[in-house]
Design an enzyme around this catalytic site. Structure first.
Site, PDB file in Angstrom:
ATOM      1  N   LYS A   1     -11.799 -14.928 -13.150  1.00  0.00           N
ATOM      2  CA  LYS A   1     -10.740 -15.959 -13.097  1.00  0.00           C
ATOM      3  C   LYS A   1     -10.262 -16.217 -14.519  1.00  0.00           C
ATOM      4  O   LYS A   1     -11.037 -16.107 -15.469  1.00  0.00           O
ATOM      5  CB  LYS A   1     -11.285 -17.270 -12.504  1.00  0.00           C
ATOM      6  CG  LYS A   1     -10.211 -18.144 -11.919  1.00  0.00           C
ATOM      7  CD  LYS A   1      -9.782 -17.603 -10.563  1.00  0.00           C
ATOM      8  CE  LYS A   1      -8.790 -18.471  -9.849  1.00  0.00           C
ATOM      9  NZ  LYS A   1      -8.639 -18.045  -8.446  1.00  0.00           N
TER      10      LYS A   1
ATOM     11  N   GLY B   1      -0.553 -30.234   3.253  1.00  0.00           N
ATOM     12  CA  GLY B   1      -0.038 -29.350   2.205  1.00  0.00           C
ATOM     13  C   GLY B   1       0.789 -28.229   2.805  1.00  0.00           C
ATOM     14  O   GLY B   1       0.254 -27.208   3.207  1.00  0.00           O
TER      15      GLY B   1
ATOM     16  N   GLY C   1       2.683 -25.906   1.592  1.00  0.00           N
ATOM     17  CA  GLY C   1       3.115 -24.973   0.543  1.00  0.00           C
ATOM     18  C   GLY C   1       2.945 -23.549   1.027  1.00  0.00           C
ATOM     19  O   GLY C   1       3.037 -23.287   2.224  1.00  0.00           O
ATOM     20  N   ASN C   2       2.670 -22.622   0.104  1.00  0.00           N
ATOM     21  CA  ASN C   2       2.563 -21.212   0.511  1.00  0.00           C
ATOM     22  C   ASN C   2       1.467 -21.019   1.560  1.00  0.00           C
ATOM     23  O   ASN C   2       1.724 -20.544   2.664  1.00  0.00           O
ATOM     24  CB  ASN C   2       2.305 -20.336  -0.730  1.00  0.00           C
ATOM     25  CG  ASN C   2       2.077 -18.882  -0.351  1.00  0.00           C
ATOM     26  OD1 ASN C   2       1.084 -18.544   0.287  1.00  0.00           O
ATOM     27  ND2 ASN C   2       3.005 -18.008  -0.695  1.00  0.00           N
ATOM     28  N   ALA C   3       0.236 -21.407   1.217  1.00  0.00           N
ATOM     29  CA  ALA C   3      -0.883 -21.172   2.134  1.00  0.00           C
ATOM     30  C   ALA C   3      -0.700 -21.979   3.430  1.00  0.00           C
ATOM     31  O   ALA C   3      -0.909 -21.459   4.530  1.00  0.00           O
ATOM     32  CB  ALA C   3      -2.197 -21.530   1.449  1.00  0.00           C
ATOM     33  N   GLY C   4      -0.297 -23.241   3.310  1.00  0.00           N
ATOM     34  CA  GLY C   4      -0.171 -24.126   4.470  1.00  0.00           C
ATOM     35  C   GLY C   4       0.918 -23.699   5.434  1.00  0.00           C
ATOM     36  O   GLY C   4       0.711 -23.674   6.659  1.00  0.00           O
TER      37      GLY C   4
HETATM   38  P1  NAD Z   1       1.575 -24.416  -3.235  1.00  0.00           P
HETATM   39  O1  NAD Z   1       1.900 -25.063  -4.523  1.00  0.00           O
HETATM   40  O2  NAD Z   1       2.499 -23.393  -2.669  1.00  0.00           O
HETATM   41  O3  NAD Z   1       1.377 -25.527  -2.094  1.00  0.00           O
HETATM   42  C1  NAD Z   1       0.655 -26.697  -2.245  1.00  0.00           C
HETATM   43  C2  NAD Z   1       1.252 -27.729  -1.312  1.00  0.00           C
HETATM   44  O4  NAD Z   1       0.451 -28.908  -1.358  1.00  0.00           O
HETATM   45  C3  NAD Z   1       2.663 -28.154  -1.685  1.00  0.00           C
HETATM   46  O5  NAD Z   1       3.464 -28.223  -0.523  1.00  0.00           O
HETATM   47  C4  NAD Z   1       2.477 -29.557  -2.267  1.00  0.00           C
HETATM   48  O6  NAD Z   1       3.619 -30.377  -2.058  1.00  0.00           O
HETATM   49  C5  NAD Z   1       1.313 -30.023  -1.438  1.00  0.00           C
HETATM   50  N1  NAD Z   1       0.618 -31.173  -2.041  1.00  0.00           N
HETATM   51  C6  NAD Z   1       0.375 -31.446  -3.350  1.00  0.00           C
HETATM   52  N2  NAD Z   1      -0.229 -32.650  -3.455  1.00  0.00           N
HETATM   53  C7  NAD Z   1      -0.380 -33.126  -2.197  1.00  0.00           C
HETATM   54  C8  NAD Z   1      -0.929 -34.298  -1.650  1.00  0.00           C
HETATM   55  N3  NAD Z   1      -1.434 -35.246  -2.440  1.00  0.00           N
HETATM   56  N4  NAD Z   1      -0.936 -34.448  -0.307  1.00  0.00           N
HETATM   57  C9  NAD Z   1      -0.419 -33.506   0.501  1.00  0.00           C
HETATM   58  N5  NAD Z   1       0.120 -32.373   0.040  1.00  0.00           N
HETATM   59  C10 NAD Z   1       0.139 -32.182  -1.289  1.00  0.00           C
HETATM   60  O7  NAD Z   1       0.100 -23.812  -3.422  1.00  0.00           O
HETATM   61  P2  NAD Z   1      -0.647 -22.766  -2.497  1.00  0.00           P
HETATM   62  O8  NAD Z   1      -0.575 -21.423  -3.131  1.00  0.00           O
HETATM   63  O9  NAD Z   1      -0.244 -22.939  -1.089  1.00  0.00           O
HETATM   64  O10 NAD Z   1      -2.163 -23.269  -2.711  1.00  0.00           O
HETATM   65  C11 NAD Z   1      -2.678 -24.362  -1.969  1.00  0.00           C
HETATM   66  C12 NAD Z   1      -4.195 -24.250  -1.974  1.00  0.00           C
HETATM   67  O11 NAD Z   1      -4.564 -23.004  -1.376  1.00  0.00           O
HETATM   68  C13 NAD Z   1      -4.857 -24.254  -3.361  1.00  0.00           C
HETATM   69  O12 NAD Z   1      -6.121 -24.867  -3.275  1.00  0.00           O
HETATM   70  C14 NAD Z   1      -5.044 -22.766  -3.641  1.00  0.00           C
HETATM   71  O13 NAD Z   1      -6.098 -22.530  -4.584  1.00  0.00           O
HETATM   72  C15 NAD Z   1      -5.396 -22.279  -2.257  1.00  0.00           C
HETATM   73  N6  NAD Z   1      -5.196 -20.846  -2.096  1.00  0.00           N
HETATM   74  C16 NAD Z   1      -3.953 -20.305  -2.088  1.00  0.00           C
HETATM   75  C17 NAD Z   1      -3.811 -18.925  -1.959  1.00  0.00           C
HETATM   76  C18 NAD Z   1      -2.456 -18.293  -1.906  1.00  0.00           C
HETATM   77  O14 NAD Z   1      -2.394 -17.050  -1.732  1.00  0.00           O
HETATM   78  N7  NAD Z   1      -1.379 -19.023  -2.024  1.00  0.00           N
HETATM   79  C19 NAD Z   1      -4.953 -18.093  -1.853  1.00  0.00           C
HETATM   80  C20 NAD Z   1      -6.209 -18.691  -1.852  1.00  0.00           C
HETATM   81  C21 NAD Z   1      -6.317 -20.069  -1.977  1.00  0.00           C
END
Ligand code: NAD
Length: 421
Positions: free
Chosen positions: A110, A223, A225-228
């Site tokens: 990392k 959340g 975002g991408n993962a959600g």
């Molecule tokens: P992202 O920035 O695309 O999405 C995060 C989302 O969370 C956003 O919609 C943001 O508005 C929301 N958010 C932030 N604060 C918040 C709160 N207080 N309450 C509710 N929602 C809130 O990030 P992502 O890539 O989707 O990553 C999200 C999580 O998934 C992280 O922990 C990341 O480490 C994990 N993750 C992501 C991936 C990936 O491929 N994207 C892979 C493994 C793990």
């Protein structure tokens, strides 16, 4: 996005506690336990950058390489004001376990830079990223350590790192040094959705084990975002109904169901999921405690704590985010028979498709999206099954079961390779 450093919890101490617990459970040799408690190498570098106003600013960057018994180190690079050396070390250890569980031939790494990318120009970001790539260039490489995106980095930064590495290491293109690249320069089809797709596969398998009919299941996503988003969309495709979601600006609920494609459009148009048609607002606490079949935390660390774990009614908690559940909450959920699919299993789809990207780059070939998705499905289904069987055999929670699977695999590799000299 927040970061564990904000919560006052030291993530490396959490990672060490998890390692201690599982080492005791499987009776791991003390020396091997000690071996795995230390990353193999942690590099700290100073990154001088010419800022747009003519001054020089010096940033600090890290790359932690935890263990490479199974293959080259693999793990993302995060740009965030609260990056710490302990956070990077913890995340590199978790990557060792995640790759072992997903059964891909990588170890754990990392990286990170302490910076606030939202307050930097594109030019400043490019100069900082390239100087960081130069600083770590001797310890990364296609067969040594293959970085990827993480919080606040993406395809653009990966392209700069690939270009910098290729120019300074022989001046020929080496796409296999990094994953998460844009498609035009060797990125893989299916990478964007991979984390959500992997999560949806683990949910599908868990539902089979618990005799849950996905067509009657209700889902809450913290959340969007991408993962959600992709997790929500892909469990919706299995027939489940999304009833509540949130982002940093608010939480919404509609018990009749929320269409994820239409919610995504609303978010793209307005910048948030708030004020989505026919929905009511609720608080974050209410969101987590909403009656549902599946809860998907996909935003932040330390969301499910000893304070609210007892009020969670979901039958399955599928962790898209890294570290959303505290160790005390884990115990409560296990006692309450909530099946937690832990981050190191549930979100392993991202690194699995990163592995596919690396393979495609090494062979200079491109797979179809169907081929990527089919192979991902096989990997994650098998990973889920190994962890689930271990959880039954040891009568322990799925997080400890995941760690048992991972530790056994890594320790076997160390023993078979032997310790040099
Ligand atoms: P992202 O920035 O695309 O999405 C995060 C989302 O969370 C956003 O919609 C943001 O508005 C929301 N958010 C932030 N604060 C918040 C709160 N207080 N309450 C509710 N929602 C809130 O990030 P992502 O890539 O989707 O990553 C999200 C999580 O998934 C992280 O922990 C990341 O480490 C994990 N993750 C992501 C991936 C990936 O491929 N994207 C892979 C493994 C793990």
């Amino acid at each position: 996005m927040s970061n564990p450093a904000n919560s006052g919890i030291n993530p490396f101490e959490v990672a060490l506690t998890q390692l201690d617990e599982v080492s005791t459970l499987i009776g791991l040799d003390k020396g091997l336990h000690e071996f795995l408690a230390h990353p193999k190498r942690v590099l700290t570098i100073s990154i001088p950058v010419k800022m747009d106003n003519g001054t020089i600013k010096v940033f600090t960057g890290f790359r932690s390489q935890h263990n490479d018994a199974l293959g080259p180190f693999k793990g993302g690079i995060r740009f965030h004001p609260q990056v710490t050396i302990d956070e990077v070390k913890a995340l590199s250890m978790w990557m060792t376990w995640k790759c072992a569980i997903a059964n891909i031939p990588f170890g754990g790494g990392k990286g990170g830079i302490i910076c606030d990318p939202k307050r930097m120009s594109v030019g400043e970001l490019e100069r900082m990223t390239r100087r960081y790539a130069y600083g770590i260039s001797d310890i990364i490489g296609p067969y040594k350590d293959i970085p990827a995106p993480d919080v606040y980095t993406g395809g653009r930064e990966m392209a700069w790192i690939m270009d910098t590495f290729s120019v300074i290491k022989g001046n020929y293109i080496q796409p296999e040094v990094i994953t998460g690249k844009p498609i035009q320069i060797g990125g893989s089809l299916g990478r964007n959705e991979a984390t959500g797709r992997g999560l949806s596969i683990t949910v599908r398998e868990a539902a089979k084990k618990l005799n849950i009919d996905m067509k009657k299941a209700t889902v809450v996503v913290q959340g969007f975002g991408n993962a959600g988003q992709f997790s929500a969309q892909l469990v919706e495709e299995q027939g489940a109904k999304i009833i509540a979601a949130s982002d940093s600006k608010g939480c919404i609920i509609n018990k009749n169901g929320i269409n994820t494609a239409s919610l995504r459009k609303h978010k793209e148009k307005t910048g948030s999921i708030s004020n989505y048609e026919s929905s009511q607002t609720l608080s974050n606490d209410e969101l987590l405690q909403t009656e549902c079949t599946i809860l998907i935390p996909a935003a932040l660390e330390n969301q499910i704590t000893k304070g609210n774990a007892g009020k969670i009614s979901a039958k399955i908690v599928a962790e898209a985010a890294n570290g959303p559940t505290t160790p005390e909450a884990d115990k409560i959920l296990f006692e309450n028979k909530v099946l937690v699919i832990p981050d190191i299993l549930a979100n392993g789809g991202g690194v699995t498709v990163s592995y596919f990207e690396w393979l495609q780059n090494l062979r200079r070939e491109y797979w179809t999206e169907k081929e990527v998705n089919d192979r991902l499905d096989t990997n994650i289904t098998n990973a889920f099954s190994r962890v689930y069987d271990t959880h039954i055999k040891h009568n322990t929670d799925m997080r400890k079961a995941s760690m048992i699977v991972a530790l056994n695999k890594v320790v076997d590799a160390i023993k078979i390779r032997g310790l040099w000299p």
